[in-house]
Design an enzyme around this catalytic site. Structure first.
Site, mmCIF file in Angstrom:
data_model
loop_
_atom_site.group_PDB
_atom_site.id
_atom_site.type_symbol
_atom_site.label_atom_id
_atom_site.label_comp_id
_atom_site.label_asym_id
_atom_site.label_seq_id
_atom_site.Cartn_x
_atom_site.Cartn_y
_atom_site.Cartn_z
ATOM 1 N N GLY A 54 -67.963 8.864 32.781
ATOM 2 C CA GLY A 54 -66.800 9.604 32.296
ATOM 3 C C GLY A 54 -67.164 11.006 31.837
ATOM 4 O O GLY A 54 -66.496 11.576 30.963
ATOM 5 N N ASN A 56 -66.717 13.700 33.212
ATOM 6 C CA ASN A 56 -65.843 14.735 33.784
ATOM 7 C C ASN A 56 -64.747 15.177 32.837
ATOM 8 O O ASN A 56 -64.017 16.125 33.141
ATOM 9 C CB ASN A 56 -65.201 14.215 35.073
ATOM 10 C CG ASN A 56 -64.305 13.022 34.815
ATOM 11 O OD1 ASN A 56 -64.766 11.998 34.303
ATOM 12 N ND2 ASN A 56 -63.028 13.121 35.167
ATOM 13 N N GLY A 58 -62.999 15.052 28.459
ATOM 14 C CA GLY A 58 -63.057 14.668 27.057
ATOM 15 C C GLY A 58 -64.424 14.822 26.431
ATOM 16 O O GLY A 58 -65.180 15.758 26.701
ATOM 17 N N ILE A 59 -64.780 13.858 25.571
ATOM 18 C CA ILE A 59 -66.051 13.949 24.864
ATOM 19 C C ILE A 59 -67.233 13.735 25.815
ATOM 20 O O ILE A 59 -68.337 14.201 25.527
ATOM 21 C CB ILE A 59 -66.111 12.956 23.682
ATOM 22 C CG1 ILE A 59 -65.990 11.507 24.156
ATOM 23 C CG2 ILE A 59 -65.021 13.275 22.672
ATOM 24 C CD1 ILE A 59 -66.135 10.502 23.026
ATOM 25 N N GLY A 60 -66.979 13.063 26.935
ATOM 26 C CA GLY A 60 -68.046 12.913 27.934
ATOM 27 C C GLY A 60 -68.445 14.253 28.516
ATOM 28 O O GLY A 60 -69.645 14.533 28.704
ATOM 29 N N SER A 184 -65.346 2.350 19.167
ATOM 30 C CA SER A 184 -64.201 2.920 18.444
ATOM 31 C C SER A 184 -64.036 2.182 17.130
ATOM 32 O O SER A 184 -64.387 0.997 17.014
ATOM 33 C CB SER A 184 -62.923 2.783 19.276
ATOM 34 O OG SER A 184 -61.770 3.031 18.483
ATOM 35 N N TYR A 213 -58.060 -3.158 24.534
ATOM 36 C CA TYR A 213 -58.928 -2.122 23.986
ATOM 37 C C TYR A 213 -59.748 -2.566 22.773
ATOM 38 O O TYR A 213 -60.976 -2.413 22.755
ATOM 39 C CB TYR A 213 -58.066 -0.913 23.618
ATOM 40 C CG TYR A 213 -58.871 0.298 23.218
ATOM 41 C CD1 TYR A 213 -59.516 1.068 24.179
ATOM 42 C CD2 TYR A 213 -58.990 0.687 21.885
ATOM 43 C CE1 TYR A 213 -60.255 2.191 23.823
ATOM 44 C CE2 TYR A 213 -59.716 1.804 21.523
ATOM 45 C CZ TYR A 213 -60.351 2.550 22.496
ATOM 46 O OH TYR A 213 -61.078 3.652 22.130
#
Length: 334
Positions: A54, A56, A58-60, A184, A213
């Site tokens: 991931g 590509n 956000g936080i990634g 999370s 989630y």
């Protein structure tokens, strides 16, 4: 006191309570008012290789920028080639490094995970950092993988479990190396008995207790704990973390995969605008867990705001962690 004065006093009191609530909520969701930054970590990563799922967005993506800026070879795994290509341009421009590449990865598809790992093992002589960052917040009701698993749990846990195990020998060969699992604070919402391992229910659903989630995020923490136990003495350390309440595109995935009304969507947008941190802030605990030298003895721990944090008491259940490990091996064919 006049009626007007009483009304103004009441309105003022309500406003004060609202401000205090906002401040408390920001404190709770973001691990404290002070969002620690890792600018003090002067570690350079020349000759090191980092894999970021991931990476590509956000936080990634912010994690990828930081690692690339420090000189690492950065490999991002994601499912959308167009978004990956666009992200690489941004990462290269902001980091000043051209050593950033993309390999296709669909975490909900175990064949894709195996192909990704096979490509990595063929092309890369070392893996210093595996950042299991990608995740989804919601899936269409009843949406399952081709293996029959809940989509959210499959992406957030099973896919990363399989990837980690397939790359494990290379991680050990590259030791000291680290595995960072982005969890999370929602994992603390899971109650005793919510995470269960019944193979099938009356409707034929596989592992109905492994879904959605919050449970997938508890699985990230349990996986980290058991992984640390099994890796003791190997030179590979592992950490899980809460990145904070971050304003990322995961909100849009929730809207796209549910019947969320427009007012509810905008309520969530406003909520994250008031309570949330930006993506750079959200990447800091990931970076800290990957690079901070003083925490090597804390393998298996859960972090929030760049410090060890108290998680769900269920995460301390060694029996639950071992059972999840065994079921994860069964679910991924290991």
């Amino acid at each position: 006191m006049s009626l007007g004065s009483i009304i103004l006093t009441c309105l003022g009191a309500l406003l004060l309570l609202f401000v205090l609530y906002i401040l408390f909520a920001r404190y709770y969701f973001n691990g404290g008012f002070y969002r620690r930054y890792c600018d003090h970590i002067t570690t350079t990563l020349h000759g090191k290789t980092a894999i970021i799922t991931g990476g590509n967005a956000g936080i990634g993506k912010e994690t990828a920028i930081d690692f690339a800026r420090r000189g690492a070879r950065v490999i991002i795994g994601c499912r959308n080639p167009k978004k990956a290509t666009e992200a690489i341009k941004v990462i290269q421009r902001r980091s000043g490094s051209s050593n950033v590449v993309y390999i296709p990865l669909e975490l909900s598809d175990q064949d894709s995970v195996r192909e990704f790992a096979e490509t990595i093992l063929k092309q890369e002589s070392r893996i210093d950092y595996l950042i299991n960052n990608a995740g989804i917040g919601k899936s269409t009701k009843g949406h399952r993988t081709k293996e029959g698993y809940n989509m959210v749990f499959a992406v957030n846990h099973f896919g990363h479990f399989l990837l980690t195990m397939l790359l494990m020998d290379r991680l050990k060969e590259s030791a000291p190396s680290r595995i960072v699992n982005v969890s999370s604070i929602n994992h603390t919402l899971v109650k005793e008995g919510d995470l269960y391992f019944t193979p099938k229910d009356a409707e034929g659903r596989i592992y109905p207790g492994l879904r959605e989630y919050d449970r997938s995020k508890l699985a990230n923490v349990l996986f980290t704990k058991e992984l640390a136990r099994q890796l003791e003495g190997s030179g590979v350390t592992t950490y899980s973390l809460h990145p904070g309440a971050i304003r990322t595109s995961i909100i849009d995935t929730i809207k796209e995969t549910t019947q969320m009304s427009l007012p509810m969507y905008w309520f969530i947008i406003v909520f994250f605008w008031l309570m949330g941190s930006d993506e750079r802030a959200g990447a800091q605990t990931t970076i800290y867990c990957a690079l901070e030298e003083s925490i090597t003895h804390l393998s298996g721990c859960y972090f929030d705001n760049c410090r060890v944090a108290k998680g769900n008491k269920l995460a301390d259940d060694d029996g639950l962690a071992k059972k999840l490990w065994d079921v994860s091996c069964q679910a991924t064919g290991l």
